[in-house]
Design a protein around this motif. Structure first.
Motif, PDB file in Angstrom:
ATOM      1  N   SER A  48      -7.685   1.415  -4.944  1.00  0.00           N
ATOM      2  CA  SER A  48      -7.202   1.845  -3.632  1.00  0.00           C
ATOM      3  C   SER A  48      -7.961   1.112  -2.542  1.00  0.00           C
ATOM      4  O   SER A  48      -9.117   0.734  -2.723  1.00  0.00           O
ATOM      5  CB  SER A  48      -7.423   3.340  -3.457  1.00  0.00           C
ATOM      6  OG  SER A  48      -6.786   4.052  -4.470  1.00  0.00           O
ATOM      7  N   MET A 102      -5.215   1.461 -10.841  1.00  0.00           N
ATOM      8  CA  MET A 102      -5.101   0.570  -9.714  1.00  0.00           C
ATOM      9  C   MET A 102      -6.161   0.921  -8.667  1.00  0.00           C
ATOM     10  O   MET A 102      -6.461   2.079  -8.455  1.00  0.00           O
ATOM     11  CB  MET A 102      -3.709   0.707  -9.107  1.00  0.00           C
ATOM     12  CG  MET A 102      -3.079  -0.606  -8.781  1.00  0.00           C
ATOM     13  SD  MET A 102      -1.411  -0.431  -8.159  1.00  0.00           S
ATOM     14  CE  MET A 102      -0.632  -1.559  -9.259  1.00  0.00           C
ATOM     15  N   ALA A 144      -3.378  -7.585  -1.474  1.00  0.00           N
ATOM     16  CA  ALA A 144      -3.397  -6.338  -2.246  1.00  0.00           C
ATOM     17  C   ALA A 144      -2.502  -6.450  -3.478  1.00  0.00           C
ATOM     18  O   ALA A 144      -2.887  -6.037  -4.575  1.00  0.00           O
ATOM     19  CB  ALA A 144      -2.956  -5.174  -1.369  1.00  0.00           C
ATOM     20  N   GLU A 145      -1.332  -7.025  -3.308  1.00  0.00           N
ATOM     21  CA  GLU A 145      -0.424  -7.188  -4.441  1.00  0.00           C
ATOM     22  C   GLU A 145      -1.039  -8.110  -5.500  1.00  0.00           C
ATOM     23  O   GLU A 145      -1.004  -7.808  -6.697  1.00  0.00           O
ATOM     24  CB  GLU A 145       0.913  -7.746  -3.974  1.00  0.00           C
ATOM     25  CG  GLU A 145       1.919  -7.859  -5.092  1.00  0.00           C
ATOM     26  CD  GLU A 145       3.269  -8.352  -4.618  1.00  0.00           C
ATOM     27  OE1 GLU A 145       4.142  -8.541  -5.478  1.00  0.00           O
ATOM     28  OE2 GLU A 145       3.463  -8.561  -3.405  1.00  0.00           O
ATOM     29  N   ALA A 146      -1.605  -9.210  -5.075  1.00  0.00           N
ATOM     30  CA  ALA A 146      -2.207 -10.167  -6.006  1.00  0.00           C
ATOM     31  C   ALA A 146      -3.382  -9.563  -6.769  1.00  0.00           C
ATOM     32  O   ALA A 146      -3.625  -9.909  -7.930  1.00  0.00           O
ATOM     33  CB  ALA A 146      -2.664 -11.419  -5.259  1.00  0.00           C
ATOM     34  N   GLU A 147      -4.098  -8.652  -6.120  1.00  0.00           N
ATOM     35  CA  GLU A 147      -5.284  -8.040  -6.730  1.00  0.00           C
ATOM     36  C   GLU A 147      -4.984  -6.699  -7.394  1.00  0.00           C
ATOM     37  O   GLU A 147      -5.895  -6.051  -7.913  1.00  0.00           O
ATOM     38  CB  GLU A 147      -6.379  -7.858  -5.667  1.00  0.00           C
ATOM     39  CG  GLU A 147      -6.883  -9.161  -5.077  1.00  0.00           C
ATOM     40  CD  GLU A 147      -7.580 -10.041  -6.109  1.00  0.00           C
ATOM     41  OE1 GLU A 147      -8.317  -9.501  -6.958  1.00  0.00           O
ATOM     42  OE2 GLU A 147      -7.368 -11.270  -6.059  1.00  0.00           O
ATOM     43  N   GLY A 148      -3.722  -6.269  -7.353  1.00  0.00           N
ATOM     44  CA  GLY A 148      -3.357  -4.993  -7.959  1.00  0.00           C
ATOM     45  C   GLY A 148      -3.898  -3.793  -7.211  1.00  0.00           C
ATOM     46  O   GLY A 148      -4.267  -2.789  -7.807  1.00  0.00           O
ATOM     47  N   ALA A 201      -1.086  -7.417   2.661  1.00  0.00           N
ATOM     48  CA  ALA A 201      -0.127  -6.987   1.633  1.00  0.00           C
ATOM     49  C   ALA A 201      -0.082  -7.981   0.476  1.00  0.00           C
ATOM     50  O   ALA A 201      -0.073  -7.582  -0.698  1.00  0.00           O
ATOM     51  CB  ALA A 201       1.260  -6.808   2.246  1.00  0.00           C
ATOM     52  N   ARG A 202      -0.070  -9.273   0.797  1.00  0.00           N
ATOM     53  CA  ARG A 202      -0.078 -10.302  -0.258  1.00  0.00           C
ATOM     54  C   ARG A 202      -1.353 -10.224  -1.092  1.00  0.00           C
ATOM     55  O   ARG A 202      -1.309 -10.292  -2.319  1.00  0.00           O
ATOM     56  CB  ARG A 202       0.057 -11.703   0.348  1.00  0.00           C
ATOM     57  CG  ARG A 202       1.457 -12.051   0.812  1.00  0.00           C
ATOM     58  CD  ARG A 202       1.590 -13.527   1.174  1.00  0.00           C
ATOM     59  NE  ARG A 202       0.609 -13.968   2.166  1.00  0.00           N
ATOM     60  CZ  ARG A 202       0.780 -13.920   3.477  1.00  0.00           C
ATOM     61  NH1 ARG A 202       1.908 -13.446   3.980  1.00  0.00           N
ATOM     62  NH2 ARG A 202      -0.148 -14.356   4.290  1.00  0.00           N
ATOM     63  N   ILE A 231      -3.628  -0.801  -4.051  1.00  0.00           N
ATOM     64  CA  ILE A 231      -2.709   0.028  -3.282  1.00  0.00           C
ATOM     65  C   ILE A 231      -3.369   0.315  -1.935  1.00  0.00           C
ATOM     66  O   ILE A 231      -4.500   0.793  -1.888  1.00  0.00           O
ATOM     67  CB  ILE A 231      -2.426   1.361  -3.998  1.00  0.00           C
ATOM     68  CG1 ILE A 231      -1.715   1.114  -5.320  1.00  0.00           C
ATOM     69  CG2 ILE A 231      -1.611   2.291  -3.113  1.00  0.00           C
ATOM     70  CD1 ILE A 231      -1.540   2.361  -6.144  1.00  0.00           C
TER      71      ILE A 231
END
Length: 61
Positions: free
Chosen positions: A3, A1, A33-37, A30-31, A39
């Motif tokens: 960073s 993942m 980062a989550e969509a792009e994998g 946050a959205r 952290i």
């Protein structure tokens, strides 16, 4: 993942209350980062007004 470090900034009190506020920026990052994998390792927040500048640092693991 992958960073990442997040940086949030508002320069006026009005921005802080609008959809450009810190919490809205935090949610958008946050959205993303989550969509792009990604952290988010650390977050930096800067609030600057015409009179003073305040920098806050929040570490997240």
């Amino acid at each position: 993942m992958t960073s990442a470090v997040a940086y949030y900034r508002v320069s006026t009190q009005r921005q802080g209350r609008s959809s450009l506020g810190i919490e809205a920026q935090r949610a958008a990052v946050a959205r993303f980062a989550e969509a792009e994998g990604m952290i988010i390792l650390q977050e930096f927040t800067e609030i600057e007004t015409g009179r003073a500048q305040m920098r806050l640092t929040d570490a997240h693991n």
